[in-house]
Design a protein around this motif. Sequence first.
Motif, PDB file in Angstrom:
ATOM      1  N   ILE A  22       0.931  64.880  89.093  1.00  0.00           N
ATOM      2  CA  ILE A  22      -0.186  64.483  89.740  1.00  0.00           C
ATOM      3  C   ILE A  22      -1.435  65.216  88.789  1.00  0.00           C
ATOM      4  O   ILE A  22      -2.098  64.656  88.699  1.00  0.00           O
ATOM      5  N   GLU A  23      -1.236  66.333  88.396  1.00  0.00           N
ATOM      6  CA  GLU A  23      -2.248  66.911  87.462  1.00  0.00           C
ATOM      7  C   GLU A  23      -2.437  66.254  86.088  1.00  0.00           C
ATOM      8  O   GLU A  23      -3.590  66.001  85.795  1.00  0.00           O
ATOM      9  N   LEU A  25      -1.952  63.021  85.731  1.00  0.00           N
ATOM     10  CA  LEU A  25      -2.734  61.841  86.046  1.00  0.00           C
ATOM     11  C   LEU A  25      -4.193  62.158  86.187  1.00  0.00           C
ATOM     12  O   LEU A  25      -5.021  61.432  85.786  1.00  0.00           O
ATOM     13  N   ASP A  26      -4.436  63.096  86.807  1.00  0.00           N
ATOM     14  CA  ASP A  26      -5.887  63.642  87.035  1.00  0.00           C
ATOM     15  C   ASP A  26      -6.640  63.786  85.809  1.00  0.00           C
ATOM     16  O   ASP A  26      -7.625  63.439  85.435  1.00  0.00           O
ATOM     17  N   GLN A  29      -7.251  60.342  84.019  1.00  0.00           N
ATOM     18  CA  GLN A  29      -8.407  59.681  84.809  1.00  0.00           C
ATOM     19  C   GLN A  29      -9.643  60.374  84.101  1.00  0.00           C
ATOM     20  O   GLN A  29     -10.526  59.591  83.901  1.00  0.00           O
ATOM     21  N   HIS A  56      -4.279  55.272  89.794  1.00  0.00           N
ATOM     22  CA  HIS A  56      -4.519  55.882  91.472  1.00  0.00           C
ATOM     23  C   HIS A  56      -3.284  55.225  92.390  1.00  0.00           C
ATOM     24  O   HIS A  56      -2.906  56.206  93.129  1.00  0.00           O
ATOM     25  N   GLN A  59      -0.725  57.851  91.508  1.00  0.00           N
ATOM     26  CA  GLN A  59      -0.989  59.072  92.207  1.00  0.00           C
ATOM     27  C   GLN A  59      -0.493  59.075  93.668  1.00  0.00           C
ATOM     28  O   GLN A  59      -0.227  60.017  94.279  1.00  0.00           O
ATOM     29  N   GLN A  60      -0.932  58.235  94.390  1.00  0.00           N
ATOM     30  CA  GLN A  60      -0.706  57.973  95.649  1.00  0.00           C
ATOM     31  C   GLN A  60       0.819  57.839  96.174  1.00  0.00           C
ATOM     32  O   GLN A  60       1.314  58.593  97.073  1.00  0.00           O
ATOM     33  N   GLN A  63       2.063  61.515  95.728  1.00  0.00           N
ATOM     34  CA  GLN A  63       1.403  62.406  96.941  1.00  0.00           C
ATOM     35  C   GLN A  63       2.401  62.153  97.876  1.00  0.00           C
ATOM     36  O   GLN A  63       2.624  62.979  98.884  1.00  0.00           O
TER      37      GLN A  63
END
Length: 91
Positions: A22-23, A25-26, A29, A56, A59-60, A63
């Motif tokens: 997730i980090e 992907l952040d 972005q 996104h 990421q979802q 999450q």
Amino acid sequence: MSEVLKAYEQFVTEENQLCRRIETLDTLQSYILHTVHKHGPELDTLTVEDVLMSIHRIQQDLQTELIHVRLEKSVLSHKHSSPKDADTEKA
């Protein structure tokens, strides 16, 4: 080591991996948005939007996986901290 503790440790490892993904992907972005800022009209905005939306969605999904892992960790943590309750649930 108990089976509950082994399973818990596996979930900890999985949680760490998910958080790292997730980090990442952040960060991606942020790089994309910085590139748009830097190169503006040279880039096709719709293509950039498609890429960002794909990131996104990933990421979802991650999450959602993370929520499930954290729930399982909590359940295992409870079982480990109160073994009498865990034995009662099995009966």
